[in-house]
Design a protein around this motif. Structure first.
Motif, PDB file in Angstrom:
ATOM      1  N   TRP A  61      23.219 108.064  55.943  1.00 52.99           N
ATOM      2  CA  TRP A  61      23.460 109.430  55.478  1.00 52.99           C
ATOM      3  C   TRP A  61      23.814 109.457  53.999  1.00 52.99           C
ATOM      4  O   TRP A  61      24.696 110.158  53.557  1.00 52.99           O
ATOM      5  N   TRP A  62      23.138 108.593  53.244  1.00 50.13           N
ATOM      6  CA  TRP A  62      23.101 108.639  51.778  1.00 50.13           C
ATOM      7  C   TRP A  62      24.394 108.178  51.110  1.00 50.13           C
ATOM      8  O   TRP A  62      24.594 108.410  49.916  1.00 50.13           O
ATOM      9  N   VAL A  63      25.262 107.521  51.869  1.00 52.10           N
ATOM     10  CA  VAL A  63      26.557 107.148  51.279  1.00 52.10           C
ATOM     11  C   VAL A  63      26.579 105.714  50.762  1.00 52.10           C
ATOM     12  O   VAL A  63      27.358 105.384  49.866  1.00 52.10           O
TER      13      VAL A  63
ATOM     14  N   ASP B 128      38.849 115.062  50.813  1.00 48.57           N
ATOM     15  CA  ASP B 128      38.505 114.049  51.814  1.00 48.57           C
ATOM     16  C   ASP B 128      37.034 113.842  52.148  1.00 48.57           C
ATOM     17  O   ASP B 128      36.686 112.913  52.867  1.00 48.57           O
ATOM     18  N   ASN B 129      36.171 114.732  51.674  1.00 48.33           N
ATOM     19  CA  ASN B 129      34.736 114.567  51.941  1.00 48.33           C
ATOM     20  C   ASN B 129      33.960 115.491  51.011  1.00 48.33           C
ATOM     21  O   ASN B 129      34.555 116.206  50.198  1.00 48.33           O
ATOM     22  N   GLY B 130      32.638 115.484  51.155  1.00 47.47           N
ATOM     23  CA  GLY B 130      31.817 116.301  50.264  1.00 47.47           C
ATOM     24  C   GLY B 130      32.104 117.786  50.409  1.00 47.47           C
ATOM     25  O   GLY B 130      32.286 118.505  49.421  1.00 47.47           O
ATOM     26  N   SER B 131      32.189 118.251  51.638  1.00 45.45           N
ATOM     27  CA  SER B 131      32.421 119.683  51.863  1.00 45.45           C
ATOM     28  C   SER B 131      33.747 120.141  51.245  1.00 45.45           C
ATOM     29  O   SER B 131      33.816 121.205  50.631  1.00 45.45           O
ATOM     30  N   THR B 132      34.785 119.336  51.406  1.00 48.63           N
ATOM     31  CA  THR B 132      36.083 119.766  50.853  1.00 48.63           C
ATOM     32  C   THR B 132      36.065 119.709  49.327  1.00 48.63           C
ATOM     33  O   THR B 132      36.732 120.514  48.670  1.00 48.63           O
TER      34      THR B 132
ATOM     35  N   ALA C 120      19.792 125.685  49.138  1.00 45.00           N
ATOM     36  CA  ALA C 120      20.951 124.832  48.834  1.00 45.00           C
ATOM     37  C   ALA C 120      21.623 124.321  50.107  1.00 45.00           C
ATOM     38  O   ALA C 120      21.614 124.969  51.144  1.00 45.00           O
ATOM     39  N   TYR C 121      22.187 123.125  50.011  1.00 39.71           N
ATOM     40  CA  TYR C 121      23.100 122.634  51.040  1.00 39.71           C
ATOM     41  C   TYR C 121      24.343 122.090  50.348  1.00 39.71           C
ATOM     42  O   TYR C 121      24.250 121.204  49.499  1.00 39.71           O
ATOM     43  N   HIS C 122      25.496 122.656  50.694  1.00 41.50           N
ATOM     44  CA  HIS C 122      26.731 122.222  50.043  1.00 41.50           C
ATOM     45  C   HIS C 122      27.776 121.747  51.037  1.00 41.50           C
ATOM     46  O   HIS C 122      28.899 121.437  50.641  1.00 41.50           O
ATOM     47  N   GLY C 123      27.433 121.698  52.324  1.00 41.18           N
ATOM     48  CA  GLY C 123      28.391 121.201  53.304  1.00 41.18           C
ATOM     49  C   GLY C 123      28.581 122.164  54.457  1.00 41.18           C
ATOM     50  O   GLY C 123      27.950 123.225  54.511  1.00 41.18           O
ATOM     51  N   ASP C 124      29.463 121.814  55.381  1.00 42.40           N
ATOM     52  CA  ASP C 124      29.577 122.528  56.646  1.00 42.40           C
ATOM     53  C   ASP C 124      30.859 123.333  56.825  1.00 42.40           C
ATOM     54  O   ASP C 124      31.050 123.953  57.874  1.00 42.40           O
TER      55      ASP C 124
ATOM     56  N   PHE D  39      25.210 124.576  42.162  1.00 40.20           N
ATOM     57  CA  PHE D  39      23.856 124.036  42.358  1.00 40.20           C
ATOM     58  C   PHE D  39      23.940 122.550  42.621  1.00 40.20           C
ATOM     59  O   PHE D  39      24.894 121.878  42.223  1.00 40.20           O
ATOM     60  N   GLU D  40      22.924 122.042  43.319  1.00 36.33           N
ATOM     61  CA  GLU D  40      22.700 120.599  43.415  1.00 36.33           C
ATOM     62  C   GLU D  40      21.830 120.244  42.215  1.00 36.33           C
ATOM     63  O   GLU D  40      20.688 120.696  42.147  1.00 36.33           O
ATOM     64  N   PRO D  41      22.308 119.466  41.271  1.00 33.58           N
ATOM     65  CA  PRO D  41      21.521 119.223  40.059  1.00 33.58           C
ATOM     66  C   PRO D  41      20.286 118.357  40.319  1.00 33.58           C
ATOM     67  O   PRO D  41      20.386 117.301  40.935  1.00 33.58           O
TER      68      PRO D  41
ATOM     69  N   ALA E  75      28.532 121.725  39.447  1.00 35.63           N
ATOM     70  CA  ALA E  75      27.461 120.802  39.836  1.00 35.63           C
ATOM     71  C   ALA E  75      27.898 120.059  41.092  1.00 35.63           C
ATOM     72  O   ALA E  75      28.878 119.309  41.074  1.00 35.63           O
ATOM     73  N   ASP E  76      27.170 120.274  42.173  1.00 39.93           N
ATOM     74  CA  ASP E  76      27.435 119.559  43.424  1.00 39.93           C
ATOM     75  C   ASP E  76      26.692 118.219  43.356  1.00 39.93           C
ATOM     76  O   ASP E  76      25.516 118.134  43.687  1.00 39.93           O
ATOM     77  N   GLU E  77      27.407 117.208  42.907  1.00 31.70           N
ATOM     78  CA  GLU E  77      26.825 115.865  42.765  1.00 31.70           C
ATOM     79  C   GLU E  77      27.172 114.984  43.974  1.00 31.70           C
ATOM     80  O   GLU E  77      27.156 113.760  43.871  1.00 31.70           O
ATOM     81  N   VAL E  78      27.486 115.622  45.087  1.00 36.71           N
ATOM     82  CA  VAL E  78      27.886 114.852  46.275  1.00 36.71           C
ATOM     83  C   VAL E  78      26.789 113.856  46.650  1.00 36.71           C
ATOM     84  O   VAL E  78      27.061 112.696  46.954  1.00 36.71           O
ATOM     85  N   MET E  79      25.526 114.301  46.603  1.00 34.19           N
ATOM     86  CA  MET E  79      24.429 113.387  46.901  1.00 34.19           C
ATOM     87  C   MET E  79      23.920 112.682  45.647  1.00 34.19           C
ATOM     88  O   MET E  79      23.674 111.473  45.666  1.00 34.19           O
ATOM     89  N   THR E  80      23.733 113.448  44.554  1.00 33.49           N
ATOM     90  CA  THR E  80      23.084 112.881  43.361  1.00 33.49           C
ATOM     91  C   THR E  80      23.976 111.898  42.610  1.00 33.49           C
ATOM     92  O   THR E  80      23.465 111.037  41.889  1.00 33.49           O
TER      93      THR E  80
ATOM     94  N   LEU F 115      32.035 115.120  43.661  1.00 32.60           N
ATOM     95  CA  LEU F 115      31.508 113.800  44.010  1.00 32.60           C
ATOM     96  C   LEU F 115      31.976 113.441  45.412  1.00 32.60           C
ATOM     97  O   LEU F 115      33.053 113.848  45.837  1.00 32.60           O
ATOM     98  N   SER F 116      31.159 112.659  46.119  1.00 33.12           N
ATOM     99  CA  SER F 116      31.656 112.138  47.387  1.00 33.12           C
ATOM    100  C   SER F 116      30.834 110.960  47.901  1.00 33.12           C
ATOM    101  O   SER F 116      31.336 109.843  47.956  1.00 33.12           O
ATOM    102  N   LYS F 117      29.586 111.196  48.270  1.00 34.66           N
ATOM    103  CA  LYS F 117      28.899 110.207  49.117  1.00 34.66           C
ATOM    104  C   LYS F 117      28.984 108.756  48.643  1.00 34.66           C
ATOM    105  O   LYS F 117      29.441 107.901  49.367  1.00 34.66           O
ATOM    106  N   GLY F 118      28.558 108.459  47.419  1.00 35.82           N
ATOM    107  CA  GLY F 118      28.507 107.056  47.013  1.00 35.82           C
ATOM    108  C   GLY F 118      29.835 106.477  46.542  1.00 35.82           C
ATOM    109  O   GLY F 118      29.947 105.281  46.283  1.00 35.82           O
TER     110      GLY F 118
HETATM  111  C1  LIG Z   1      26.353 115.733  52.116  1.00 34.56           C
HETATM  112  C2  LIG Z   1      26.475 116.803  51.118  1.00 34.56           C
HETATM  113  C3  LIG Z   1      27.590 117.652  51.090  1.00 34.56           C
HETATM  114  C4  LIG Z   1      28.667 117.607  52.153  1.00 34.56           C
HETATM  115  O1  LIG Z   1      29.337 116.394  52.189  1.00 34.56           O
HETATM  116  P1  LIG Z   1      30.083 115.940  53.536  1.00 34.56           P
HETATM  117  O2  LIG Z   1      30.804 114.713  53.147  1.00 34.56           O
HETATM  118  O3  LIG Z   1      29.007 115.727  54.539  1.00 34.56           O
HETATM  119  O4  LIG Z   1      31.010 117.039  53.914  1.00 34.56           O
HETATM  120  C5  LIG Z   1      27.690 118.586  50.080  1.00 34.56           C
HETATM  121  N1  LIG Z   1      26.735 118.676  49.137  1.00 34.56           N
HETATM  122  C6  LIG Z   1      25.648 117.884  49.126  1.00 34.56           C
HETATM  123  C7  LIG Z   1      24.655 118.031  48.032  1.00 34.56           C
HETATM  124  C8  LIG Z   1      25.472 116.933  50.119  1.00 34.56           C
HETATM  125  O5  LIG Z   1      24.380 116.178  50.131  1.00 34.56           O
END
Ligand SMILES: *Cc1c(COP(=O)(O)O)cnc(C)c1O
Length: 426
Positions: free
Chosen positions: A53-55, A111-115, A144-148, A204-206, A238-243, A266-269
């Motif tokens: 899941w891209w982490v 604690d995670n990307g959504s937060t 866009a996807y920014h979390g749940d 935005f997701e850049p 800038a939602d850089e959670v994935m990028t 920031l989050s995933k990586g």
């Molecule tokens: C995964 C993701 C999120 C949410 O992160 P979680 O850790 O799953 O809550 C937010 N924005 C982007 C761009 C993502 O890819």
């Protein structure tokens, strides 16, 4: 107790994420993970082309990260992060400010990307509130996807993912994803929205929208939109959670831009895929608006485990490993590894729309209808790749590779060979 029993416990007790349990095959039991390899209970190896899941950016169980976690857990576990501080969090903050090129001044932990997105949105709302102005709308991009969580869902695409919750979302205006063809219109729409004075933030997701199908757009267009926001005193997020952490070929996607967004998430990586962490970074200008004699003007947000020392130590080890292993250079090499893959894909008449951004290679399995997350091909493609020893989770009929950076040419070739051999009756 027999070794297999835990698989029964899963079936009996566990509710898995993002899964229609009724139609999905049972989950694959994994007993160990190392580098690119996930090892099943039967001893089969599945190559993690999805980076779990891209982490996972360095491969599973990187020794530096494992060691940092072991050392930290023996010294100090979780301690409250309000009114208390510790070295791992302070050191991580310093390293993050350096890592992001000193464009930001303050680091907020969650604690995670959504937060990290919730934090960014709340900061932006309160930034205006503290100054006595109320603005009620956010500008976001279609797809866009920014979390749940609720704020993150509100600013995401309104579709089947979040339909049951939609009437509870706050007000958002969407711009189409910029392209050469539509940019004039997109810009005009943004201008009109921003001139209304109702918008407090643009999120935005850049450069790459992840979950909506690895949809890529140009840095030039994004720069112009950010600049427009700045002229209209609208905060940019800038939602850089994935990028973040190398996915677009540089440390951050915003490294491709001329403009500097006010806030990045920031989050995933960030922990190398070892432990969950969310980070929201911003500058002194925004931070200062929260300094006040009135307590309520502070940013009154936090989670029980915020600033966890073990997680922070894992993130410190991740950034140190980044420098030690010269990942900046490695990213360039990965882009090169994909070149022969692209040539092979171009020869396949059932594949279209091949695109590459940094370490993300995406393409569509041609279908009669539109691309769609619930595309019936999705499940059969996913199962086919698993049968070939590859964890590749298509988004609908969009297939993509997003491996850890330890991936080899052989492993990429294996994935492409599997694509070439997709049975036609799938
Ligand atoms: C995964 C993701 C999120 C949410 O992160 P979680 O850790 O799953 O809550 C937010 N924005 C982007 C761009 C993502 O890819």
């Amino acid at each position: 107790m027999a070794d297999g029993d835990w698989i029964e416990w899963d079936k009996k007790y566990v509710w898995h994420p993002f899964t229609q349990v009724k139609t999905e095959l049972p989950p694959i039991p994994i007993v160990s993970a190392k580098g690119m390899d996930l090892v099943t209970n039967e001893g089969n190896v599945i190559k993690d082309m999805n980076a779990s899941w891209w982490v996972n950016i360095f491969g599973h169980c990187h020794p530096n990260i494992v060691k940092a976690i072991q050392q930290q857990i023996q010294q100090m576990d979780q301690v409250i992060f309000a009114g208390i501080t510790h070295r791992p969090a302070a050191e991580l903050s310093k390293l993050l400010i350096e890592f992001t090129g000193f464009r930001y001044d303050k680091v907020f932990f969650s604690d995670n990307g959504s937060t990290s997105i919730e934090v960014a949105l709340k900061m932006a709302m309160q930034f205006y509130h503290n100054q006595g102005t109320e603005r009620k709308k956010v500008m976001a991009l279609e797809g866009a996807y920014h979390g749940d969580t609720f704020g993150a869902m509100s600013v995401g695409e309104r579709d089947y993912f979040n339909r049951p919750f939609e009437r509870h979302f706050f007000e958002v205006e969407y711009l189409p994803l910029p392209s050469e063809e539509n940019f004039k219109e997109v810009y005009k729409k943004a201008e009109k929205l921003l001139h209304s004075g109702e918008v407090y933030a643009f999120i935005f997701e850049p450069l790459v929208q992840g979950s909506s199908g690895m949809r890529m757009y140009s840095e030039k267009h994004l720069d112009e939109l950010i600049h427009l926001c700045q002229k209209n005193e609208v905060l940019t997020i800038a939602d850089e959670v994935m990028t973040g952490f190398g996915r677009t070929g540089k440390r951050l996607a915003i490294d491709h831009l001329k403009q500097v967004p006010d806030i990045i998430c920031l989050s995933k990586g960030i922990t190398g895929g070892s432990l969950p962490l969310g980070i929201t970074l911003t500058g002194q200008r925004l931070y200062n608006i929260f300094l006040h004699d009135e307590k309520a003007k502070g940013f009154l947000h936090g989670h029980s485990y915020t600033g966890n020392a073990v997680i922070a130590a894992a993130a410190v080890a991740t950034i140190k490993t980044w420098h030690e292993e010269n990942i900046d250079q490695k990213l360039v090499e990965i882009e090169n590894l994909y070149q022969s893959a692209i040539e092979r894909l171009e020869k396949l008449d059932f594949i279209e729309n091949i695109r590459l951004n940094g370490t993300i290679l995406a393409f569509e399995y041609k279908t009669d209808g539109d691309s769609d997350y619930f595309h019936p091909k999705r499940d059969s493609l996913y199962r086919y790749f698993i049968s070939q020893g590859l964890l590749i989770r298509p988004l609908g009929n969009t297939i993509f590779l997003m491996p850890p950076y330890c991936v080899t040419q052989d492993e990429i070739d294996k994935a492409i060979t599997a694509v070439e051999n997709i049975p036609t009756d799938y």
